[in-house]
Design a protein around this motif. Structure first.
Motif, PDB file in Angstrom:
ATOM      1  N   LYS A  31       6.426  -0.060  -1.614  1.00 14.12           N
ATOM      2  CA  LYS A  31       7.323   0.188  -2.812  1.00 14.12           C
ATOM      3  C   LYS A  31       6.094   0.183  -4.042  1.00 14.12           C
ATOM      4  O   LYS A  31       5.481  -1.871  -3.807  1.00 14.12           O
ATOM      5  CB  LYS A  31       8.423  -1.465  -2.827  1.00 14.12           C
ATOM      6  N   GLY A  32       6.422  -0.119  -5.494  1.00 16.94           N
ATOM      7  CA  GLY A  32       5.414   0.376  -6.949  1.00 16.94           C
ATOM      8  C   GLY A  32       4.196   1.086  -5.954  1.00 16.94           C
ATOM      9  O   GLY A  32       2.603  -0.094  -6.398  1.00 16.94           O
ATOM     10  N   LEU A  33       3.952   1.563  -5.502  1.00 20.15           N
ATOM     11  CA  LEU A  33       2.381   2.440  -4.928  1.00 20.15           C
ATOM     12  C   LEU A  33       2.055   1.228  -4.349  1.00 20.15           C
ATOM     13  O   LEU A  33       0.523   1.227  -4.662  1.00 20.15           O
ATOM     14  CB  LEU A  33       2.149   2.965  -6.233  1.00 20.15           C
ATOM     15  N   THR A  34       2.102  -0.021  -3.475  1.00 22.10           N
ATOM     16  CA  THR A  34       2.377  -1.103  -2.845  1.00 22.10           C
ATOM     17  C   THR A  34       2.673  -1.256  -1.580  1.00 22.10           C
ATOM     18  O   THR A  34       3.146  -1.096  -1.024  1.00 22.10           O
ATOM     19  CB  THR A  34       1.417  -2.167  -3.346  1.00 22.10           C
ATOM     20  N   PHE A  35       1.935  -1.573  -0.327  1.00 19.72           N
ATOM     21  CA  PHE A  35       2.422  -2.509   0.850  1.00 19.72           C
ATOM     22  C   PHE A  35       2.893  -3.705   0.100  1.00 19.72           C
ATOM     23  O   PHE A  35       2.120  -3.903  -0.116  1.00 19.72           O
ATOM     24  CB  PHE A  35       0.741  -1.940   1.801  1.00 19.72           C
ATOM     25  N   SER A  36       3.695  -4.355   1.523  1.00 17.08           N
ATOM     26  CA  SER A  36       3.384  -5.669   1.090  1.00 17.08           C
ATOM     27  C   SER A  36       3.227  -6.759   1.712  1.00 17.08           C
ATOM     28  O   SER A  36       3.320  -8.068   1.147  1.00 17.08           O
ATOM     29  CB  SER A  36       5.342  -5.972   1.772  1.00 17.08           C
ATOM     30  N   ALA A  37       1.789  -6.227   1.998  1.00 22.90           N
ATOM     31  CA  ALA A  37       0.814  -6.879   2.723  1.00 22.90           C
ATOM     32  C   ALA A  37      -0.830  -5.975   2.573  1.00 22.90           C
ATOM     33  O   ALA A  37      -0.736  -5.366   2.932  1.00 22.90           O
ATOM     34  CB  ALA A  37       0.995  -7.159   3.864  1.00 22.90           C
ATOM     35  N   ALA A  38      -1.289  -6.586   2.107  1.00 23.53           N
ATOM     36  CA  ALA A  38      -2.728  -6.365   1.855  1.00 23.53           C
ATOM     37  C   ALA A  38      -3.128  -6.003   3.172  1.00 23.53           C
ATOM     38  O   ALA A  38      -4.515  -5.722   4.027  1.00 23.53           O
ATOM     39  CB  ALA A  38      -3.448  -7.270   1.238  1.00 23.53           C
ATOM     40  N   SER A  39      -3.598  -6.957   4.293  1.00 23.27           N
ATOM     41  CA  SER A  39      -3.974  -7.581   5.558  1.00 23.27           C
ATOM     42  C   SER A  39      -2.521  -7.655   6.513  1.00 23.27           C
ATOM     43  O   SER A  39      -1.863  -8.329   6.609  1.00 23.27           O
ATOM     44  CB  SER A  39      -4.716  -8.798   5.437  1.00 23.27           C
ATOM     45  N   LEU A  40      -2.526  -8.071   8.326  1.00 23.80           N
ATOM     46  CA  LEU A  40      -2.032  -8.022   8.840  1.00 23.80           C
ATOM     47  C   LEU A  40      -2.056  -8.521  10.355  1.00 23.80           C
ATOM     48  O   LEU A  40      -3.139  -7.379  10.091  1.00 23.80           O
ATOM     49  CB  LEU A  40      -0.354  -6.871   8.776  1.00 23.80           C
ATOM     50  N   ALA A  41      -1.828  -9.184  11.040  1.00 23.77           N
ATOM     51  CA  ALA A  41      -2.531  -9.721  12.204  1.00 23.77           C
ATOM     52  C   ALA A  41      -1.236  -9.556  13.671  1.00 23.77           C
ATOM     53  O   ALA A  41      -0.166 -10.000  13.067  1.00 23.77           O
ATOM     54  CB  ALA A  41      -2.852 -11.143  12.170  1.00 23.77           C
ATOM     55  N   VAL A  42      -1.462  -8.547  13.890  1.00 24.17           N
ATOM     56  CA  VAL A  42      -0.079  -8.267  15.438  1.00 24.17           C
ATOM     57  C   VAL A  42      -0.794  -8.660  16.979  1.00 24.17           C
ATOM     58  O   VAL A  42      -1.762  -8.522  16.764  1.00 24.17           O
ATOM     59  CB  VAL A  42      -0.190  -7.164  15.094  1.00 24.17           C
ATOM     60  N   SER A  43       0.170  -8.204  18.240  1.00 21.83           N
ATOM     61  CA  SER A  43      -0.595  -8.285  19.141  1.00 21.83           C
ATOM     62  C   SER A  43      -0.483  -6.898  19.441  1.00 21.83           C
ATOM     63  O   SER A  43       0.092  -6.206  19.074  1.00 21.83           O
ATOM     64  CB  SER A  43       0.295  -9.350  19.995  1.00 21.83           C
ATOM     65  N   PHE A  50       6.750   1.287   8.792  1.00 19.92           N
ATOM     66  CA  PHE A  50       5.977   1.552   7.420  1.00 19.92           C
ATOM     67  C   PHE A  50       7.737   2.211   7.027  1.00 19.92           C
ATOM     68  O   PHE A  50       7.949   3.368   7.085  1.00 19.92           O
ATOM     69  CB  PHE A  50       4.614   2.206   7.322  1.00 19.92           C
ATOM     70  N   ASN A  51       7.892   0.917   6.052  1.00 15.33           N
ATOM     71  CA  ASN A  51       9.716   1.317   5.391  1.00 15.33           C
ATOM     72  C   ASN A  51       9.101   2.151   4.007  1.00 15.33           C
ATOM     73  O   ASN A  51       8.562   1.015   3.335  1.00 15.33           O
ATOM     74  CB  ASN A  51      10.511   0.131   5.135  1.00 15.33           C
ATOM     75  N   ASN A  52       9.419   3.419   3.487  1.00 14.01           N
ATOM     76  CA  ASN A  52       9.478   3.565   1.608  1.00 14.01           C
ATOM     77  C   ASN A  52      10.600   3.573   1.175  1.00 14.01           C
ATOM     78  O   ASN A  52      11.510   3.394   1.717  1.00 14.01           O
ATOM     79  CB  ASN A  52       9.279   5.251   2.121  1.00 14.01           C
ATOM     80  N   ASN A  53      10.679   2.035   0.803  1.00 12.58           N
ATOM     81  CA  ASN A  53      11.502   1.374  -0.569  1.00 12.58           C
ATOM     82  C   ASN A  53      10.679   2.040  -1.992  1.00 12.58           C
ATOM     83  O   ASN A  53      11.077   1.082  -2.934  1.00 12.58           O
ATOM     84  CB  ASN A  53      11.551   0.101   0.015  1.00 12.58           C
ATOM     85  N   ASP A  54       9.904   3.210  -1.972  1.00 14.79           N
ATOM     86  CA  ASP A  54       9.172   3.111  -3.452  1.00 14.79           C
ATOM     87  C   ASP A  54      10.364   4.461  -3.754  1.00 14.79           C
ATOM     88  O   ASP A  54      11.358   5.202  -3.256  1.00 14.79           O
ATOM     89  CB  ASP A  54       8.315   3.937  -3.212  1.00 14.79           C
ATOM     90  N   SER A  55      10.133   5.082  -4.550  1.00 12.46           N
ATOM     91  CA  SER A  55      10.521   6.340  -5.625  1.00 12.46           C
ATOM     92  C   SER A  55      10.027   7.114  -5.038  1.00 12.46           C
ATOM     93  O   SER A  55      10.283   8.249  -6.034  1.00 12.46           O
ATOM     94  CB  SER A  55      11.061   5.917  -7.231  1.00 12.46           C
TER      95      SER A  55
END
Length: 107
Positions: A31-43, A50-55
């Motif tokens: 949203k707003g041409l950004t991801f909601s997190a700059a980094s993410l740790a997963v298992s 990745f949900n496109n909630n942008d226009s």
């Protein structure tokens, strides 16, 4: 539950119906041409949605550790689910908006 089967090929990964992932699903919004997190740790085995909630449309590119995923054109309101099956660090960018970047670390 969405089911996928993964097939490795030259240049990327292809998804098809067949096998369910056992890992958790983590949501990242665009949203707003950004991801909601700059980094993410997963298992290992987790899926990032990745949900496109942008226009505007986006194009998710995931690279790292021998993996190359490309969502293709992702219209507003559409989600792209990327499985992370191998430990390592992955770069996520938007092929349309190169300033959109994040990293995913898989343990």
């Amino acid at each position: 539950m969405t089911k996928y089967k993964i097939a490795l090929g030259l240049g990327g990964v292809v998804f098809a119906a067949g096998v369910a992932w056992a890992g958790a699903t983590i949501n990242i919004d665009q949203k707003g041409l950004t991801f909601s997190a700059a980094s993410l740790a997963v298992s290992k085995g987790d899926v990032v949605s990745f949900n496109n909630n942008d226009s505007t449309s986006h194009n998710i590119l995931v690279t790292g550790n021998g993996v190359s995923l490309n969502s293709g054109l992702q219209a507003p309101g559409v989600s792209f689910k990327a499985p992370f099956l191998k430990p390592g660090m992955y770069q996520v960018t938007c092929g349309i908006h190169p300033k959109m970047k994040m990293t995913v670390t898989v343990k």
